[in-house]
Scaffold this motif. Structure first.
Motif, PDB file in Angstrom:
ATOM      1  N   GLY A  23       4.652  14.659 -11.324  1.00  0.00           N
ATOM      2  CA  GLY A  23       5.162  14.719 -12.698  1.00  0.00           C
ATOM      3  C   GLY A  23       4.227  15.484 -13.609  1.00  0.00           C
ATOM      4  O   GLY A  23       4.654  16.225 -14.498  1.00  0.00           O
ATOM      5  N   GLN A  24       2.928  15.340 -13.381  1.00  0.00           N
ATOM      6  CA  GLN A  24       1.981  16.108 -14.199  1.00  0.00           C
ATOM      7  C   GLN A  24       2.031  17.598 -13.879  1.00  0.00           C
ATOM      8  O   GLN A  24       1.898  18.445 -14.744  1.00  0.00           O
ATOM      9  N   ARG A  25       2.246  17.962 -12.604  1.00  0.00           N
ATOM     10  CA  ARG A  25       2.310  19.374 -12.248  1.00  0.00           C
ATOM     11  C   ARG A  25       3.565  20.045 -12.811  1.00  0.00           C
ATOM     12  O   ARG A  25       3.560  21.182 -13.247  1.00  0.00           O
ATOM     13  N   ASP A  26       4.647  19.360 -12.807  1.00  0.00           N
ATOM     14  CA  ASP A  26       5.904  19.933 -13.285  1.00  0.00           C
ATOM     15  C   ASP A  26       6.045  19.888 -14.795  1.00  0.00           C
ATOM     16  O   ASP A  26       6.979  20.462 -15.353  1.00  0.00           O
ATOM     17  N   LYS A  27       5.125  19.256 -15.511  1.00  0.00           N
ATOM     18  CA  LYS A  27       5.248  19.087 -16.969  1.00  0.00           C
ATOM     19  C   LYS A  27       4.950  20.405 -17.686  1.00  0.00           C
ATOM     20  O   LYS A  27       3.970  21.072 -17.369  1.00  0.00           O
ATOM     21  N   PRO A  28       5.811  20.918 -18.619  1.00  0.00           N
ATOM     22  CA  PRO A  28       5.552  22.201 -19.316  1.00  0.00           C
ATOM     23  C   PRO A  28       4.331  22.087 -20.209  1.00  0.00           C
ATOM     24  O   PRO A  28       4.044  21.025 -20.760  1.00  0.00           O
ATOM     25  N   PRO A  29       3.576  23.207 -20.403  1.00  0.00           N
ATOM     26  CA  PRO A  29       2.352  23.158 -21.236  1.00  0.00           C
ATOM     27  C   PRO A  29       2.686  23.019 -22.712  1.00  0.00           C
ATOM     28  O   PRO A  29       3.707  23.506 -23.201  1.00  0.00           O
ATOM     29  N   THR A  30       1.807  22.375 -23.421  1.00  0.00           N
ATOM     30  CA  THR A  30       1.965  22.217 -24.871  1.00  0.00           C
ATOM     31  C   THR A  30       1.560  23.521 -25.570  1.00  0.00           C
ATOM     32  O   THR A  30       0.908  24.395 -24.972  1.00  0.00           O
TER      33      THR A  30
ATOM     34  N   GLN B 203       0.834  -1.204   0.000  1.00  0.00           N
ATOM     35  CA  GLN B 203       0.000   0.000   0.000  1.00  0.00           C
ATOM     36  C   GLN B 203       0.865   1.248   0.000  1.00  0.00           C
ATOM     37  O   GLN B 203       0.540   2.247  -0.679  1.00  0.00           O
ATOM     38  N   VAL B 204       1.936   1.217   0.723  1.00  0.00           N
ATOM     39  CA  VAL B 204       2.853   2.367   0.741  1.00  0.00           C
ATOM     40  C   VAL B 204       3.442   2.590  -0.640  1.00  0.00           C
ATOM     41  O   VAL B 204       3.564   3.723  -1.127  1.00  0.00           O
ATOM     42  N   GLN B 205       3.809   1.506  -1.305  1.00  0.00           N
ATOM     43  CA  GLN B 205       4.375   1.639  -2.652  1.00  0.00           C
ATOM     44  C   GLN B 205       3.357   2.219  -3.636  1.00  0.00           C
ATOM     45  O   GLN B 205       3.698   3.063  -4.480  1.00  0.00           O
ATOM     46  N   LYS B 206       2.092   1.815  -3.520  1.00  0.00           N
ATOM     47  CA  LYS B 206       1.072   2.370  -4.419  1.00  0.00           C
ATOM     48  C   LYS B 206       0.898   3.857  -4.204  1.00  0.00           C
ATOM     49  O   LYS B 206       0.794   4.643  -5.154  1.00  0.00           O
ATOM     50  N   GLU B 207       0.852   4.283  -2.958  1.00  0.00           N
ATOM     51  CA  GLU B 207       0.695   5.711  -2.681  1.00  0.00           C
ATOM     52  C   GLU B 207       1.890   6.512  -3.188  1.00  0.00           C
ATOM     53  O   GLU B 207       1.752   7.613  -3.713  1.00  0.00           O
ATOM     54  N   GLN B 208       3.084   5.940  -3.046  1.00  0.00           N
ATOM     55  CA  GLN B 208       4.262   6.634  -3.555  1.00  0.00           C
ATOM     56  C   GLN B 208       4.212   6.778  -5.076  1.00  0.00           C
ATOM     57  O   GLN B 208       4.610   7.805  -5.637  1.00  0.00           O
ATOM     58  N   ARG B 209       3.702   5.758  -5.754  1.00  0.00           N
ATOM     59  CA  ARG B 209       3.587   5.846  -7.214  1.00  0.00           C
ATOM     60  C   ARG B 209       2.575   6.919  -7.627  1.00  0.00           C
ATOM     61  O   ARG B 209       2.798   7.698  -8.551  1.00  0.00           O
TER      62      ARG B 209
END
Length: 418
Positions: free
Chosen positions: A355-362, A342-348
């Motif tokens: 990663g989605q927040r830091d991704k530059p806009p298209t 469960q800890v591993q799932k939450e970390q993923r």
């Protein structure tokens, strides 16, 4: 050592033998004798047997003889000084129980001092099972009606004396002194009536560990130093003087340190004793016929007894030092315990979100954002608040400080537990 007795006997028997030669501490002597003799195993294998024998009436033929011998055993010892005291009562119980346990043997007067010495170091039930082991494993046949085993061992002792001290052997042969005249009390009472008390305890420590060869060695040492030189034989010209010399031995040769050192260094082994036993048994059969008492084979010491009768010791299994319920939180943590998956799932999930927040806009997303900006009027942006900025700058320090405080708290909790 006593808590892991079977492992010590299996892997470090030599160390146990050396410790017995140095002397068992008085506080542990009673327990050590029970483990060495196998009396502890007998007690566990026969729960309630002694109480059953103790409650039985007993044979009147033996009870009268036992009662007459009670006051003769160590009359100056505090346990046996008073008639009807707890020491004499326990001695009567142990000896009576043995006559019921082995009715074919009954009671022998030499068993009384053996049982008395055991009672000085352990309760009656434990002393009874140690007495059983001595009579059945260490000295089998010694207390039978015909005393055939002690006669055989007398011939073995005399034969070994020829190798240890030829002078003493020659003198006893010339005087035609039968070994039974001087060694019967030595062997049947295990020197409890012959040696000083400190020497008796040291001899018994080695006897329980190494077996009857210690009794043979002590007898050979006494004969060697009492009759082993021409100067000492000048005062023993006849049979009577020789027997008196052996009955009143010099205190020097019975002194604890001297006697134990001589016994340890004397090269007499179990193999030599068994070889002489076969020789003397063959001679006995040729001259007197078969033995009337079929005693069990003699076991030489604690290791042989343990191999013949392994104890029911429980196997040791590893167990955790701290046990927690399945849903209990770990020390120093907040919230319930979470399984590793469960800890591993939450970390993923957290990694994907970051990663989605830091991704530059298209480019298409940028155009849509610009159009939305043109459609919406600009709003006043509040000035930078120095307090807010300071709080942001100090946040990492506070978090680090919080982590260190939390780790310190967990460390203190571990120290407190340990």
């Amino acid at each position: 050592m006593l808590n892991n007795w079977d492992k010590w006997m299996a892997k470090k028997h030599k160390k146990i033998r050396l410790r017995c030669q140095k002397g068992i501490p008085p506080s542990l002597r009673g327990r050590a004798w029970q483990y060495l003799s196998g009396g502890k195993v007998k007690l566990q294998q026969n729960p309630g047997k002694f109480d059953e024998l103790d409650m039985s009436p007993g044979d009147p033929k033996w009870l009268d003889v036992i009662e007459r011998d009670l006051h003769r055993q160590f009359p100056f010892h505090e346990m046996f000084v008073s008639r009807g005291g707890h020491g004499q009562q326990d001695l009567f119980r142990v000896l009576k129980a043995y006559t019921l346990y082995r009715p074919e043997e009954g009671y022998c007067q030499a068993q009384a001092p053996i049982a008395a010495v055991l009672l000085m170091h352990m309760p009656a039930e434990q002393a009874f099972w140690c007495l059983v082991q001595i009579c059945e494993k260490y000295l089998p046949g010694y207390y039978s009606e015909k005393l055939e085993a002690i006669q055989l061992d007398g011939e073995i002792l005399f034969s070994l004396l020829q190798k240890v001290s030829p002078v003493a052997h020659k003198h006893l042969s010339q005087q035609k002194i039968d070994p039974l005249l001087y060694m019967t009390e030595w062997f049947m009472c295990a020197f409890s009536r012959t040696l000083p008390w400190s020497s008796v305890l040291r001899v018994w420590d080695m006897f329980f560990c190494e077996g009857v060869k210690i009794i043979f060695r002590v007898g050979l040492v006494l004969l060697k130093h009492a009759l082993g030189s021409p100067e000492k034989l000048k005062a023993c010209q006849g049979q009577y003087e020789t027997i008196e010399r052996l009955r009143s031995l010099s205190p020097k040769i019975m002194q604890e340190a001297f006697l134990v050192q001589e016994v340890v260094e004397l090269p007499v082994t179990e193999r030599q004793i068994e070889r002489e036993h076969l020789i003397q048994l063959r001679r006995w059969q040729e001259t007197r016929g078969e033995l009337q008492c079929r005693s069990p084979p003699r076991l030489h010491g604690a290791k042989a007894i343990l191999e013949a009768e392994p104890g029911p010791w429980p196997t040791l299994q590893p167990s955790p030092s701290i046990r927690l319920p399945p849903d209990a939180p770990l020390p120093g943590s907040k919230g319930k315990y979470k399984p590793p998956k469960q800890v591993q799932k939450e970390q993923r999930k957290q990694a994907k979100a970051s990663g989605q927040r830091d991704k530059p806009p298209t480019p298409s997303q940028a155009k849509v954002a610009a159009a939305a900006g043109d459609a919406c009027p600009p709003q006043d942006v509040p000035p930078e608040d120095p307090v807010y900025q300071d709080s942001q700058d100090s946040a990492p320090q506070d978090s680090a400080y919080h982590c260190s405080q939390e780790s310190l708290t967990s460390q203190e909790s571990e120290d407190t537990y340990l």
